[in-house]
Design an enzyme around this catalytic site. Structure first.
Site, PDB file in Angstrom:
ATOM      1  N   ASN D 384       0.824  -1.194   0.000  1.00  0.00           N
ATOM      2  CA  ASN D 384       0.000   0.000   0.000  1.00  0.00           C
ATOM      3  C   ASN D 384       0.868   1.257   0.000  1.00  0.00           C
ATOM      4  O   ASN D 384       1.042   1.899  -1.030  1.00  0.00           O
ATOM      5  CB  ASN D 384      -0.933  -0.033   1.218  1.00  0.00           C
ATOM      6  CG  ASN D 384      -1.976   1.063   1.152  1.00  0.00           C
ATOM      7  OD1 ASN D 384      -1.781   2.056   0.487  1.00  0.00           O
ATOM      8  ND2 ASN D 384      -3.076   0.851   1.843  1.00  0.00           N
ATOM      9  N   ASP D 385       1.473   1.565   1.148  1.00  0.00           N
ATOM     10  CA  ASP D 385       2.265   2.798   1.236  1.00  0.00           C
ATOM     11  C   ASP D 385       3.375   2.834   0.192  1.00  0.00           C
ATOM     12  O   ASP D 385       3.650   3.881  -0.396  1.00  0.00           O
ATOM     13  CB  ASP D 385       2.901   2.917   2.620  1.00  0.00           C
ATOM     14  CG  ASP D 385       1.846   2.961   3.705  1.00  0.00           C
ATOM     15  OD1 ASP D 385       0.683   3.236   3.378  1.00  0.00           O
ATOM     16  OD2 ASP D 385       2.195   2.688   4.860  1.00  0.00           O
ATOM     17  N   VAL D 386       3.970   1.688  -0.070  1.00  0.00           N
ATOM     18  CA  VAL D 386       5.158   1.702  -0.930  1.00  0.00           C
ATOM     19  C   VAL D 386       4.802   1.949  -2.388  1.00  0.00           C
ATOM     20  O   VAL D 386       5.672   2.051  -3.239  1.00  0.00           O
ATOM     21  CB  VAL D 386       5.950   0.377  -0.812  1.00  0.00           C
ATOM     22  CG1 VAL D 386       6.445   0.191   0.607  1.00  0.00           C
ATOM     23  CG2 VAL D 386       5.135  -0.777  -1.297  1.00  0.00           C
ATOM     24  N   ALA D 425       0.970   3.598   7.158  1.00  0.00           N
ATOM     25  CA  ALA D 425       0.999   5.048   7.362  1.00  0.00           C
ATOM     26  C   ALA D 425      -0.391   5.586   7.682  1.00  0.00           C
ATOM     27  O   ALA D 425      -0.548   6.753   8.037  1.00  0.00           O
ATOM     28  CB  ALA D 425       1.565   5.731   6.125  1.00  0.00           C
TER      29      ALA D 425
END
Ligand code: NAP
Ligand code: NAP
Lengths: 458, 111, 111, 458
Positions: D384-386, D425
């Site tokens: 997700n965040d990456v 995050a």
């Protein structure tokens, strides 16, 4: 209290030395880093001078002044072309200092040293002594005070091996009987002889490998000093020094694809003994500066291959000039640097740097070898072995297998040299007889100056 | 072999590691400066020489020390100066016309 | 601060250098094994624990030592085993059909 | 004599440890190297056991056996997905050992320690104690024994700072008055509390950074032990350990582009506090396993982006299976590994390695980012965040500036996740609302199994 101060300065010095060498991994940080190292050195000296043992300063100051007087010209005056002998001689000084300290130690304590310390002092003077004479011989050969030829005679190895064996026996004896001064001093004498005999049979051109080897010996000597007088900064500096010399000699041998034994016992570099092919029947095409200038003027890409000859002729500045002219005429110029071009590692780089050639124009062998096809002209300035195709295709050649620059792949090859004499390896170079090759005879500096004037008129 | 002896072995062993790792990463470009740099650093044997020359333990020791100090100082001064001189020469951006001290030694460089 | 103290500082300083230079060159690929590897190595505190547990200097020291030995041994055994288990899994050439011990732990892997 | 043997074993062990870690710079040499390290460990143990001080072996053997019994399952049974907590707990054991040795030292010598040794012992127990509790807290949060949320309350930092100050004062006092046992033990008590309070306000997802930090503390603790009991191999191992932990925590912070302070005092990872954009108005397109399978079957290049979700679902084996099917259908498969994908450095690499994915299929961010344009499908498995474009274009986003994988550059994006919940995050991810993106909802393992069966029928 003072003792602590001293120790702290030593610790800091060690750190700064490591950081200094570390900075040499990047050209941008290098200079700053070495200045820190110099500061570390000063700190260590101050830290030493405040010690209690030190009671009289007259001789110290004398030595420091005298050393500085001799050192400054050695630092500022020596031309870059003389770096190999410059480095050889400095190994001698280093080893001398280590050896004398060792002798002083023995003179003062002799028997009380005990086996362990005796072993340290023994190593110190052994490595030290043979480095003194060895480096001096290397210096002499490079400076041509002594013949550069490999001096060989029957039973040479036998002599050297016995010498070596005897010395080791003495060393062993001393560890058991440290009190026996006679053995100690005769061991030093023998070590000095070993240094001479070790270098004698090695050709002048092989000296760089020998120098690096001696460099690591000098390092080990000062490390041993550290063990003897119980000083860590000496051990550390010695270890760094030793590692550097050792690795560089490996790098060189690799790039020349030869083994240590070959360098040390091979008596290579003695030209007549190895010349394989002769140029019988083959003819070379020589070219005038004028025609060469024209070729260069209309070339899109010129790859310059500098070699030992450029160093001999001190022609690096003319090289830069010519390169600038070619660029004015719209051509591109790249420099192809072979790892063992010249006579010491990085030789060409430092010469061209001296002539203000930015270092991002200098390409290592692997980077540039692919580009020769594209090059209109490969301009070979006093290089020979490093562009000798025999390394690729002539199994019988002594340099067979050594990685080379593919100058022969270029559209045209212009070679600047004085004669048809061979290079360091003492062998013929087919490249010079290749159809696309033309030779511009004469001292590199002179030829380049001609080329420059011609270029201006083109 | 006593304990300090071992301590010293550790120091040597570790320093050799550090040296190996650093030197193997020095680019060929800087191999010549590297040689003179190690020379300069090896002048640290001064710390031994100074003691020999200054601790007034008989003339022999003093003289030996004196010579040692001289030799080591030659390496120190000469080594650091020439290394700096070389490193000063390595430039990235195209050579500037302005005269620079290092090159000034050789007249051609000023062209 | 005595001389051995300084010797130890040197050892620490140099070891830190070595560590820094090595670790910065470990590829991300192996960062997890690296973590467990350092764990395993840190179990060297055993050498301290063993002395405490075995030198019969009163029950307190012995018990403290015993617990310390146990804790350190857990790290040593567990650490080296799991590191090896992980490293065994990293392969270059395409995965082979044959069952491999590490993967066999998870049935799916054997497919 | 024995003493020398012991010392030699320690020296050899140190060398083997260094070589062992060094071998981790290459996947091929790594395993062999660590086996040497293990041998070094055994040597050191033998060297210790033969010492004169050691007179009774009952408790030693007991400890060794007990430790082995607990250690083996920790080595063989723990699944790769549980590595973070596995590592956290082992830091606790390491720190425990160091601390207890320190206490034993103090218990035996107390006042006679003298200032210097007292300082060493002090460091040892300080770092040791706070690592014990800190690691345990980290373990608890990752294992979800304790809430993963960041626990914060008013004046928290004030409390922590006073705690810290008081402890330091006590330490200083002890160096002057080593004899005062009360201060010594209360210092340990405070250090234990610091460990707890330090980790309490940090979100479970931030634990990896904390763990690495604690790793370096544990290292410093055992280095201090080395100083206290005068043992070099401890100092060296400690230093290596410390360096590793320190560097890894830096690597992580960099890749998350956050500063230490931010990690330690930022109370990040506490989702609600930071969620910026909300998905109001935006709609997502969900896709059936069947359609997804078809897309994959006809793709020429599929780039798989694994993330924490793959770890949670333990779906690595299904991933490999799917990849193999895609290849059977003639497509090419590459894996894009973000430096901080998952919850610890190298997390994804080790999981995929476990599933027998050869490591030369795994590409670092810089290697692969250029290729996404060429990819027909970017298959995002629990990441997700990456892959959140906000890091590139939304200055207000907490992850703004963090380097990400350019999955959004691919022709099509298929995302496997269970819900619209955010990732670590705690922020929305526009990518999911992108036109070329379609979501396949459900647990990654389940979804992948579906995809596999579908692929077979396609
Ligand atoms: N770099 C190192 O660390 C190192 C160390 C040890 C050995 N070596 C060896 O040294 C060799 C280096 O190869 P290289 O190609 O650079 O040099 P080279 O093979 O030794 O050839 C030098 C060439 O320069 C010419 N030359 C000499 N003085 C000249 C002058 N004043 N003007 C114009 N030309 C001049 C010579 O021909 P004329 O005499 O006809 O002019 C010769 O052909 C290699 O064989 C290498 O293995 C290098
Ligand atoms: N690697 C490190 O060293 C490290 C250290 C500290 C922090 N971090 C942080 O961790 C984050 C890692 O990023 P990431 O993209 O890998 O993970 P992520 O941003 O935490 O996202 C994980 C995704 O996986 C999904 N998921 C969870 N369980 C799943 C399951 N069983 N099946 C399918 N999907 C599932 C979640 O969505 P659903 O809940 O809707 O399924 C979530 O979207 C980064 O923010 C990084 O900064 C990493």
């Amino acid at each position: 209290m003072r003792e602590i101060f001293t120790q702290v300065t030593y610790l800091v010095a060690s750190v700064l030395f490591i950081l200094g060498l570390r900075s040499l991994t990047k050209p941008d940080t290098a200079r700053r880093g070495m200045q820190y190292a110099a500061i570390g050195m000063l700190l260590a000296i101050v830290g030493t001078l405040v010690q209690h043992e030190i009671v009289r300063y007259d001789w110290i100051i004398g030595g420091l002044i005298l050393g500085t007087i001799i050192g400054i010209p050695l630092g500022t005056q020596v031309p870059m072309t003389a770096m190999p002998q410059r480095i050889a001689i400095s190994h001698m000084f280093g080893a001398l200092a280590a050896t004398l300290v060792g002798i002083a130690e023995y003179w003062l304590h002799g028997a009380e040293l005990g086996s362990a310390k005796m072993a340290a002092v023994g190593f110190e003077v052994l490595f030290g002594a043979l480095t003194i004479t060895g480096s001096f011989m290397a210096f002499g050969k490079l400076q041509e005070i002594i013949t550069g030829r490999a001096v060989t005679y029957k039973g040479q190895n036998a002599v050297n091996i016995t010498l070596f064996g005897v010395t080791l026996l003495m060393f062993g004896y001393l560890i058991v009987h440290p009190e026996n001064a006679v053995v100690f001093y005769s061991m030093i004498a023998l070590a000095l002889m070993i240094g001479v005999f070790m270098v004698l049979p090695i050709g002048g051109a092989d000296m760089p490998v020998v120098i690096s080897l001696l460099n690591s010996y000098a390092g080990l000597a000062s490390a041993a000093t550290g063990f003897a007088i119980g000083n860590n900064v000496l051990i550390i500096a010695g270890a760094l020094d030793g590692a550097s010399g050792f690795i560089l000699s490996i790098v060189m041998s690799k790039a020349m694809n030869r083994s240590f034994q070959n360098v040390i016992f091979g008596a290579f570099g003695a030209a007549p003994t190895v010349s394989t092919k002769t140029a019988s029947g083959l003819s070379v095409r020589s070219i005038s500066a004028e025609d060469a200038a024209i070729q260069l003027a209309y070339a899109k890409l010129v790859i310059i291959v500098p070699g030992y000859g450029m160093a001999v002729a001190q022609a690096q500045h003319q090289v830069r000039e010519l390169a600038e002219l070619i660029e004015k005429k719209g051509g591109e110029v790249k420099y192809a640097i072979h790892p063992v071009a010249g006579r010491m590692p990085g030789h060409m780089n430092v010469l061209l740097a001296e002539a203000n050639v930015p270092y991002d124009r200098l390409y290592d062998m692997d980077e540039i070898n692919g580009e020769f096809e594209r090059a209109d002209v490969a301009l070979i300035i006093g290089a020979n072995d490093v562009v000798n195709p025999a390394a690729r295709n002539d199994k019988s050649s002594p340099i067979y297998g050594m990685p080379i620059l593919n100058a022969d792949k270029a559209q045209n090859v212009i070679v600047l040299k004085r004669s048809m004499n061979p290079g360091f390896a003492g062998i013929e170079n087919e490249l010079f007889y290749n159809d696309k090759t033309s030779l511009l005879f004469g001292d590199a500096k002179a030829s380049l100056s001609k080329l420059v004037t011609e270029m201006k008129t083109v | 072999m006593n304990l300090t002896g071992f301590m010293q072995l550790y120091v040597f062993m570790l320093a050799a590691f550090v040296g190996y790792q650093i030197i193997t990463r020095v680019p060929p470009l800087l191999h010549t400066p590297l040689m003179s740099a190690t020379n300069a650093i090896s002048a640290i044997s001064l710390v031994g020489s100074l003691v020999a020359a200054g601790s007034d333990r008989g003339m022999v020791s003093t003289i030996l020390g004196f010579v040692a100090v001289t030799a080591a100082t030659i390496n120190m001064v000469g080594g650091f100066v020439i290394t700096d001189r070389m490193l000063k020469m390595f430039r990235r951006e195209p050579a500037t016309p302005k005269v620079d001290p290092a090159a000034a030694a050789k007249p051609e460089a000023t062209k």
